[in-house]
Design a protein around this motif. Structure first.
Motif, PDB file in Angstrom:
ATOM      1  N   MET A 193      74.933 -47.232  42.189  1.00  0.00           N
ATOM      2  CA  MET A 193      74.110 -46.844  43.325  1.00  0.00           C
ATOM      3  C   MET A 193      73.324 -45.609  42.923  1.00  0.00           C
ATOM      4  O   MET A 193      73.693 -44.898  41.986  1.00  0.00           O
ATOM      5  CB  MET A 193      74.974 -46.546  44.550  1.00  0.00           C
ATOM      6  N   LYS A 194      72.224 -45.383  43.599  1.00  0.00           N
ATOM      7  CA  LYS A 194      71.422 -44.187  43.357  1.00  0.00           C
ATOM      8  C   LYS A 194      70.778 -43.797  44.672  1.00  0.00           C
ATOM      9  O   LYS A 194      70.828 -44.541  45.653  1.00  0.00           O
ATOM     10  CB  LYS A 194      70.381 -44.436  42.269  1.00  0.00           C
ATOM     11  N   ALA A 195      70.177 -42.619  44.715  1.00  0.00           N
ATOM     12  CA  ALA A 195      69.603 -42.114  45.961  1.00  0.00           C
ATOM     13  C   ALA A 195      68.635 -43.122  46.564  1.00  0.00           C
ATOM     14  O   ALA A 195      67.715 -43.599  45.897  1.00  0.00           O
ATOM     15  CB  ALA A 195      68.887 -40.787  45.709  1.00  0.00           C
ATOM     16  N   SER A 196      68.852 -43.453  47.819  1.00  0.00           N
ATOM     17  CA  SER A 196      67.969 -44.400  48.495  1.00  0.00           C
ATOM     18  C   SER A 196      66.575 -43.810  48.672  1.00  0.00           C
ATOM     19  O   SER A 196      66.426 -42.624  48.986  1.00  0.00           O
ATOM     20  CB  SER A 196      68.542 -44.757  49.869  1.00  0.00           C
ATOM     21  N   PRO A 197      65.532 -44.640  48.514  1.00  0.00           N
ATOM     22  CA  PRO A 197      64.174 -44.150  48.751  1.00  0.00           C
ATOM     23  C   PRO A 197      63.805 -44.095  50.230  1.00  0.00           C
ATOM     24  O   PRO A 197      62.692 -43.702  50.576  1.00  0.00           O
ATOM     25  CB  PRO A 197      63.309 -45.188  48.020  1.00  0.00           C
ATOM     26  N   VAL A 198      64.707 -44.486  51.129  1.00  0.00           N
ATOM     27  CA  VAL A 198      64.394 -44.522  52.559  1.00  0.00           C
ATOM     28  C   VAL A 198      64.102 -43.120  53.086  1.00  0.00           C
ATOM     29  O   VAL A 198      64.715 -42.139  52.665  1.00  0.00           O
ATOM     30  CB  VAL A 198      65.535 -45.179  53.359  1.00  0.00           C
ATOM     31  N   ARG A 199      63.149 -43.046  54.012  1.00  0.00           N
ATOM     32  CA  ARG A 199      62.793 -41.798  54.674  1.00  0.00           C
ATOM     33  C   ARG A 199      62.664 -42.055  56.171  1.00  0.00           C
ATOM     34  O   ARG A 199      62.440 -43.200  56.593  1.00  0.00           O
ATOM     35  CB  ARG A 199      61.474 -41.247  54.120  1.00  0.00           C
ATOM     36  N   PRO A 200      62.785 -41.016  56.999  1.00  0.00           N
ATOM     37  CA  PRO A 200      62.640 -41.215  58.437  1.00  0.00           C
ATOM     38  C   PRO A 200      61.335 -41.956  58.764  1.00  0.00           C
ATOM     39  O   PRO A 200      60.272 -41.629  58.239  1.00  0.00           O
ATOM     40  CB  PRO A 200      62.644 -39.789  58.990  1.00  0.00           C
ATOM     41  N   GLY A 201      61.477 -42.970  59.591  1.00  0.00           N
ATOM     42  CA  GLY A 201      60.341 -43.816  59.937  1.00  0.00           C
ATOM     43  C   GLY A 201      60.360 -45.149  59.222  1.00  0.00           C
ATOM     44  O   GLY A 201      59.754 -46.122  59.694  1.00  0.00           O
ATOM     45  N   ASP A 202      61.033 -45.240  58.066  1.00  0.00           N
ATOM     46  CA  ASP A 202      61.156 -46.520  57.388  1.00  0.00           C
ATOM     47  C   ASP A 202      62.031 -47.463  58.200  1.00  0.00           C
ATOM     48  O   ASP A 202      62.974 -47.038  58.884  1.00  0.00           O
ATOM     49  CB  ASP A 202      61.775 -46.338  55.994  1.00  0.00           C
ATOM     50  N   TYR A 203      61.753 -48.764  58.108  1.00  0.00           N
ATOM     51  CA  TYR A 203      62.546 -49.732  58.855  1.00  0.00           C
ATOM     52  C   TYR A 203      62.488 -51.103  58.195  1.00  0.00           C
ATOM     53  O   TYR A 203      61.640 -51.378  57.339  1.00  0.00           O
ATOM     54  CB  TYR A 203      62.072 -49.828  60.306  1.00  0.00           C
ATOM     55  N   ILE A 204      63.403 -51.942  58.612  1.00  0.00           N
ATOM     56  CA  ILE A 204      63.429 -53.344  58.210  1.00  0.00           C
ATOM     57  C   ILE A 204      63.642 -54.161  59.477  1.00  0.00           C
ATOM     58  O   ILE A 204      64.453 -53.791  60.335  1.00  0.00           O
ATOM     59  CB  ILE A 204      64.520 -53.605  57.146  1.00  0.00           C
ATOM     60  N   GLU A 205      62.880 -55.239  59.628  1.00  0.00           N
ATOM     61  CA  GLU A 205      62.918 -56.066  60.838  1.00  0.00           C
ATOM     62  C   GLU A 205      63.428 -57.467  60.517  1.00  0.00           C
ATOM     63  O   GLU A 205      63.077 -58.052  59.486  1.00  0.00           O
ATOM     64  CB  GLU A 205      61.520 -56.204  61.444  1.00  0.00           C
ATOM     65  N   PHE A 206      64.213 -57.994  61.458  1.00  0.00           N
ATOM     66  CA  PHE A 206      64.817 -59.312  61.316  1.00  0.00           C
ATOM     67  C   PHE A 206      64.496 -60.159  62.551  1.00  0.00           C
ATOM     68  O   PHE A 206      64.608 -59.677  63.689  1.00  0.00           O
ATOM     69  CB  PHE A 206      66.341 -59.216  61.211  1.00  0.00           C
ATOM     70  N   PHE A 207      64.169 -61.409  62.338  1.00  0.00           N
ATOM     71  CA  PHE A 207      64.017 -62.372  63.423  1.00  0.00           C
ATOM     72  C   PHE A 207      65.334 -63.108  63.574  1.00  0.00           C
ATOM     73  O   PHE A 207      65.852 -63.680  62.603  1.00  0.00           O
ATOM     74  CB  PHE A 207      62.887 -63.352  63.102  1.00  0.00           C
ATOM     75  N   ALA A 208      65.894 -63.115  64.794  1.00  0.00           N
ATOM     76  CA  ALA A 208      67.168 -63.783  65.047  1.00  0.00           C
ATOM     77  C   ALA A 208      66.938 -65.283  65.195  1.00  0.00           C
ATOM     78  O   ALA A 208      66.310 -65.736  66.151  1.00  0.00           O
ATOM     79  CB  ALA A 208      67.821 -63.215  66.302  1.00  0.00           C
ATOM     80  N   GLU A 209      67.454 -66.064  64.268  1.00  0.00           N
ATOM     81  CA  GLU A 209      67.295 -67.511  64.309  1.00  0.00           C
ATOM     82  C   GLU A 209      68.290 -68.157  65.272  1.00  0.00           C
ATOM     83  O   GLU A 209      68.045 -69.264  65.777  1.00  0.00           O
ATOM     84  CB  GLU A 209      67.489 -68.098  62.906  1.00  0.00           C
ATOM     85  N   ILE A 210      69.411 -67.492  65.527  1.00  0.00           N
ATOM     86  CA  ILE A 210      70.414 -67.934  66.497  1.00  0.00           C
ATOM     87  C   ILE A 210      70.841 -66.706  67.297  1.00  0.00           C
ATOM     88  O   ILE A 210      70.478 -65.576  66.955  1.00  0.00           O
ATOM     89  CB  ILE A 210      71.643 -68.586  65.808  1.00  0.00           C
ATOM     90  N   ASP A 211      71.605 -66.906  68.373  1.00  0.00           N
ATOM     91  CA  ASP A 211      72.146 -65.770  69.118  1.00  0.00           C
ATOM     92  C   ASP A 211      73.091 -64.992  68.209  1.00  0.00           C
ATOM     93  O   ASP A 211      74.035 -65.558  67.648  1.00  0.00           O
ATOM     94  CB  ASP A 211      72.917 -66.251  70.347  1.00  0.00           C
ATOM     95  N   LEU A 212      72.840 -63.703  68.077  1.00  0.00           N
ATOM     96  CA  LEU A 212      73.570 -62.897  67.104  1.00  0.00           C
ATOM     97  C   LEU A 212      74.378 -61.788  67.758  1.00  0.00           C
ATOM     98  O   LEU A 212      73.940 -61.167  68.726  1.00  0.00           O
ATOM     99  CB  LEU A 212      72.593 -62.251  66.120  1.00  0.00           C
ATOM    100  N   LEU A 213      75.547 -61.535  67.181  1.00  0.00           N
ATOM    101  CA  LEU A 213      76.289 -60.293  67.377  1.00  0.00           C
ATOM    102  C   LEU A 213      76.226 -59.566  66.042  1.00  0.00           C
ATOM    103  O   LEU A 213      76.589 -60.135  65.002  1.00  0.00           O
ATOM    104  CB  LEU A 213      77.732 -60.572  67.766  1.00  0.00           C
ATOM    105  N   GLY A 214      75.719 -58.359  66.059  1.00  0.00           N
ATOM    106  CA  GLY A 214      75.634 -57.581  64.831  1.00  0.00           C
ATOM    107  C   GLY A 214      76.484 -56.336  64.909  1.00  0.00           C
ATOM    108  O   GLY A 214      76.815 -55.846  65.999  1.00  0.00           O
ATOM    109  N   ALA A 215      76.855 -55.819  63.750  1.00  0.00           N
ATOM    110  CA  ALA A 215      77.518 -54.515  63.656  1.00  0.00           C
ATOM    111  C   ALA A 215      76.929 -53.791  62.462  1.00  0.00           C
ATOM    112  O   ALA A 215      76.778 -54.375  61.379  1.00  0.00           O
ATOM    113  CB  ALA A 215      79.026 -54.660  63.496  1.00  0.00           C
ATOM    114  N   LEU A 216      76.577 -52.542  62.671  1.00  0.00           N
ATOM    115  CA  LEU A 216      75.970 -51.735  61.614  1.00  0.00           C
ATOM    116  C   LEU A 216      76.765 -50.452  61.452  1.00  0.00           C
ATOM    117  O   LEU A 216      77.043 -49.758  62.434  1.00  0.00           O
ATOM    118  CB  LEU A 216      74.522 -51.401  61.959  1.00  0.00           C
TER     119      LEU A 216
END
Length: 288
Positions: free
Chosen positions: A214-237
């Protein structure tokens, strides 16, 4: 530890054996193709209907109806997250990280899908936008959003620290969050926690030893990733206790930040004619 030098003498044709060209195990040519034109169009009309803020070193659950979008966003500082997904009506159908890796590769981005476990094997979510898609693979072989790491867990921590007890590993975070959401006991919930999509995490394999890094993530405040739910989802993050994973995980030493999950509803007109995927068509006779 791997031996510094092999114990077996290489055969005369060793170089010829090494020179055999690889073959892609699962060519993607016949995979169902996501309708990215539809997804690009529906993104223009997304309306927020819910939000969950995942605290540092903790996890939280969220629900997404089929045909809706969820967005995971960095809000305060560089932070990686471990994502689990289940069919909201059947926890036995869950994200299958290994098969997703076999179909799409070690790291996911726009147009890739998160596939569910056997016997269902269907798309659960499709990535429709990723502000880190520019990163690609760096000179170390690192890339973002991996499906190769399993999740930090207290069992491996106990093993490597000769008996240490640490309860904010992502595995335990996800277990607590799922138990709180569903009313299952911790032991019942733990049985449903599974290998993750490592959101924003930058990882790869070393070329000399093949070790997961692993190495330092390039993510910065404001970055995001979007997902389209193909079925009814329960998620945990889980907001990983490693923060941006630049140095360590499963500890209280790393600087950690929250992650935001937004639930977004598209304009119904953008979904005209869309239907969710059916479970896999294999008849389950297994040759008998």
């Amino acid at each position: 530890m791997k031996p510094e030098h092999p114990e077996t003498t290489a055969p005369e044709d060793a170089e010829a054996r090494r020179a055999v060209r690889p073959v892609i195990c699962y060519p993607p040519d016949t995979l169902p193709v996501p309708d990215m034109a539809r997804f690009r169009a529906l993104r223009a009309g997304l309306a927020p209907i819910g939000e969950v803020l995942v605290p540092p070193r903790e996890a939280a659950c969220f629900r997404v109806p089929a045909g809706h979008v969820f967005r995971i966003q960095s809000v305060e500082g560089p932070q990686v997250g471990d994502l689990n997904l289940w069919n909201a009506g059947d926890l036995s159908e869950r994200f299958y990280s290994g098969k997703t890796r076999a179909l799409h590769g070690t790291h996911l981005s726009t147009g890739d899908r998160m596939w569910s476990s056997f016997p269902h094997l269907r798309p659960m979510a499709t990535i429709i936008h990723d502000t880190l898609d520019w990163y690609g693979f760096d000179d170390f072989g690192g890339a973002v959003h991996d499906v190769i790491g399993t999740r930090c867990d207290p069992y491996t921590h106990n093993l490597l620290s000769h008996g240490g007890q640490y309860h904010h590993c992502c595995h335990s975070n996800l277990t607590r969050a799922l138990a709180a959401e569903t009313g299952l006991s911790l032991r019942e919930a733990e049985a449903h926690v599974h290998d993750v999509l490592n959101v924003f995490m930058c990882t790869g394999f070393t070329r000399d030893t093949g070790q997961y890094f692993m190495k330092a993530s390039p993510v910065r405040p404001g970055d995001y990733i979007e997902f389209f739910a193909e079925i009814d989802l329960l998620g945990a993050l889980s907001a990983c206790p490693g923060g941006d994973c630049s140095a360590q995980h499963s500890s209280d030493a790393a600087a950690c930040h929250p992650l935001r999950v937004e639930i977004l509803r598209p304009d119904p007109a953008a979904l005209a004619g869309w239907a969710g995927p059916e479970p896999n068509g294999y008849d389950r006779s297994h040759g008998l």
